[in-house]
Design an enzyme around this catalytic site. Sequence first.
Site, mmCIF file in Angstrom:
data_model
loop_
_atom_site.group_PDB
_atom_site.id
_atom_site.type_symbol
_atom_site.label_atom_id
_atom_site.label_comp_id
_atom_site.label_asym_id
_atom_site.label_seq_id
_atom_site.Cartn_x
_atom_site.Cartn_y
_atom_site.Cartn_z
ATOM 1 N N ARG A 64 27.107 -19.268 -15.673
ATOM 2 C CA ARG A 64 26.943 -20.674 -16.126
ATOM 3 C C ARG A 64 27.922 -21.581 -15.380
ATOM 4 N NH1 ARG A 64 23.671 -17.914 -17.424
ATOM 5 N NH2 ARG A 64 23.037 -17.249 -19.490
ATOM 6 N N SER B 30 22.394 -24.180 -26.440
ATOM 7 C CA SER B 30 23.662 -23.515 -26.779
ATOM 8 C C SER B 30 24.805 -24.508 -26.610
ATOM 9 C CB SER B 30 23.929 -22.340 -25.839
ATOM 10 O OG SER B 30 22.914 -21.406 -25.951
ATOM 11 N N GLU C 66 29.484 -25.363 -23.679
ATOM 12 C CA GLU C 66 28.567 -25.225 -22.550
ATOM 13 C C GLU C 66 27.975 -26.599 -22.229
ATOM 14 O OE1 GLU C 66 25.777 -21.872 -22.106
ATOM 15 O OE2 GLU C 66 24.223 -23.415 -22.052
HETATM 16 P P1 NAP Z 1 21.149 -13.300 -26.964
HETATM 17 O O1 NAP Z 1 19.951 -12.786 -26.218
HETATM 18 O O2 NAP Z 1 21.267 -13.077 -28.415
HETATM 19 O O3 NAP Z 1 22.464 -12.815 -26.237
HETATM 20 C C1 NAP Z 1 23.751 -13.209 -26.692
HETATM 21 C C2 NAP Z 1 24.781 -12.750 -25.700
HETATM 22 O O4 NAP Z 1 24.685 -11.346 -25.525
HETATM 23 C C3 NAP Z 1 24.635 -13.359 -24.329
HETATM 24 O O5 NAP Z 1 25.922 -13.551 -23.822
HETATM 25 C C4 NAP Z 1 23.921 -12.295 -23.524
HETATM 26 O O6 NAP Z 1 24.346 -12.290 -22.176
HETATM 27 C C5 NAP Z 1 24.420 -11.029 -24.168
HETATM 28 N N1 NAP Z 1 23.379 -9.993 -24.114
HETATM 29 C C6 NAP Z 1 22.330 -9.818 -24.940
HETATM 30 N N2 NAP Z 1 21.596 -8.756 -24.576
HETATM 31 C C7 NAP Z 1 22.182 -8.263 -23.468
HETATM 32 C C8 NAP Z 1 21.891 -7.173 -22.605
HETATM 33 N N3 NAP Z 1 20.847 -6.365 -22.840
HETATM 34 N N4 NAP Z 1 22.707 -6.957 -21.566
HETATM 35 C C9 NAP Z 1 23.755 -7.764 -21.322
HETATM 36 N N5 NAP Z 1 24.081 -8.818 -22.101
HETATM 37 C C10 NAP Z 1 23.319 -9.062 -23.157
HETATM 38 O O7 NAP Z 1 21.329 -14.865 -26.677
HETATM 39 P P2 NAP Z 1 20.476 -16.133 -27.039
HETATM 40 O O8 NAP Z 1 21.430 -17.163 -27.418
HETATM 41 O O9 NAP Z 1 19.292 -15.837 -27.895
HETATM 42 O O10 NAP Z 1 19.940 -16.504 -25.583
HETATM 43 C C11 NAP Z 1 18.930 -15.764 -24.934
HETATM 44 C C12 NAP Z 1 19.164 -15.818 -23.451
HETATM 45 O O11 NAP Z 1 19.110 -17.185 -23.021
HETATM 46 C C13 NAP Z 1 20.542 -15.265 -23.050
HETATM 47 O O12 NAP Z 1 20.391 -14.595 -21.835
HETATM 48 C C14 NAP Z 1 21.357 -16.529 -22.889
HETATM 49 O O13 NAP Z 1 22.434 -16.400 -21.985
HETATM 50 C C15 NAP Z 1 20.301 -17.498 -22.352
HETATM 51 N N6 NAP Z 1 20.645 -18.905 -22.539
HETATM 52 C C16 NAP Z 1 20.955 -19.619 -21.415
HETATM 53 C C17 NAP Z 1 21.307 -20.936 -21.503
HETATM 54 C C18 NAP Z 1 21.649 -21.696 -20.246
HETATM 55 O O14 NAP Z 1 21.453 -21.227 -19.143
HETATM 56 N N7 NAP Z 1 22.197 -22.859 -20.377
HETATM 57 C C19 NAP Z 1 21.358 -21.561 -22.734
HETATM 58 C C20 NAP Z 1 21.011 -20.820 -23.863
HETATM 59 C C21 NAP Z 1 20.676 -19.471 -23.750
HETATM 60 P P3 NAP Z 1 23.808 -13.355 -21.098
HETATM 61 O O15 NAP Z 1 24.255 -14.699 -21.540
HETATM 62 O O16 NAP Z 1 24.456 -12.898 -19.841
HETATM 63 O O17 NAP Z 1 22.332 -13.253 -21.069
#
Ligand code: NAP
Length: 330
Positions: free
Chosen positions: A154, A222, A318
């Site tokens: 990010r 987020s 963020e």
């Molecule tokens: P989530 O899937 O519940 O994941 C929460 C955290 O756990 C994140 O830091 C994610 O890493 C990590 N995680 C979950 N499963 C994983 C795996 N199999 N291996 C490694 N790390 C894992 O999160 P959520 O809030 O519902 O979001 C879903 C996805 O959307 C996530 O990838 C999140 O980063 C992304 N997202 C991106 C943005 C953005 O780019 N601005 C905003 C909101 C959400 P990662 O963050 O590395 O994936």
Amino acid sequence: MPNLSHFHTFKINSQCSQLCEFSSVEELQASYLHNEQCYILGAGSNTVFVDDFEGKVLINKIRGINATLHSDGVRISVGAGENWHDFVAYTIEQGWGGLENLALIPGSVGAAPIQNIGAYGLEVGERIERVDVFDMNTNERFSLNQSQCHFGYRNSIFKQPESATWVIVQVHFWLPNNVATIATYGDLAAIAAPTPTAIFNKVIDIRQRKLPDPAVLGNAGSFFKNPEISKKHFSALSAQYHSMPGFEVNEQRVKVPAAWLIESAGFKGKSEKGVGSYQHQPLVLVNLDNAQGSAVISFARSIQFEVERLFAIKLEPEVRLIGRSGPILL
Ligand code: NAP
């Protein structure tokens, strides 16, 4: 004074001194004076105007998608003002895989490299070949290749002070033929045949179930980053909190879901002065009832304080918070 509530998805009723749109570099050049306080906005999905901004807001509306087919892949040049999800949907319709994991992320194409948007195992920087930039200070246009963008979690060069006067005007993507699909994260692993289209549809389904629609409930996705802590810190915490999830980043660091920390600190579904933590995803702060910017800051600081008190982890925003004179820190 123009009202900004329709130009940022958190919908705070803030104002700015002037508001204008540009759809080319020439229009951008004509729309500001040297050293004038300006803020460049795309779709406003990652910016929260927590106060009246004493400057000009310039909205990037540079459009256009041009693809060239090669024997080993497709190169696509996209105007920064294009809608991100519509662009991803277009690539899927054309049968070009590679961006499907990033479906339904709100925002514009030009905003994507700034925080190197990522989801479900893919970061946009992996698919970007080049970013074209216009420097409002020097009036120069130049390109940065992938390594010059310094993509991180990010993060990118576009968040550093040296890029304060840069405006992203075009982003160039390279999608190789038969790019390997990524279906290792959570619900994606259950897809029997993980084609780009199947992943695209699944990501849309997950996001629609979990995240509030900004058209219905003001929010900026987020609010905090998922923090990384040392393995030693993680071991100490997980001895005390057995259900605490953690994902190894490397030999030294573990990533902890901010949503778990916020829920465990008791904020899930809670609200104060019109600002709340969303009931299905506590990492998303929502504008429940005409919230004021000061209420957003105060609620976010309460979360930070409590999470730090309980877990000794400092949550970093963020989102970009914009006050009277520009970006502010929490
Ligand atoms: P989530 O899937 O519940 O994941 C929460 C955290 O756990 C994140 O830091 C994610 O890493 C990590 N995680 C979950 N499963 C994983 C795996 N199999 N291996 C490694 N790390 C894992 O999160 P959520 O809030 O519902 O979001 C879903 C996805 O959307 C996530 O990838 C999140 O980063 C992304 N997202 C991106 C943005 C953005 O780019 N601005 C905003 C909101 C959400 P990662 O963050 O590395 O994936």
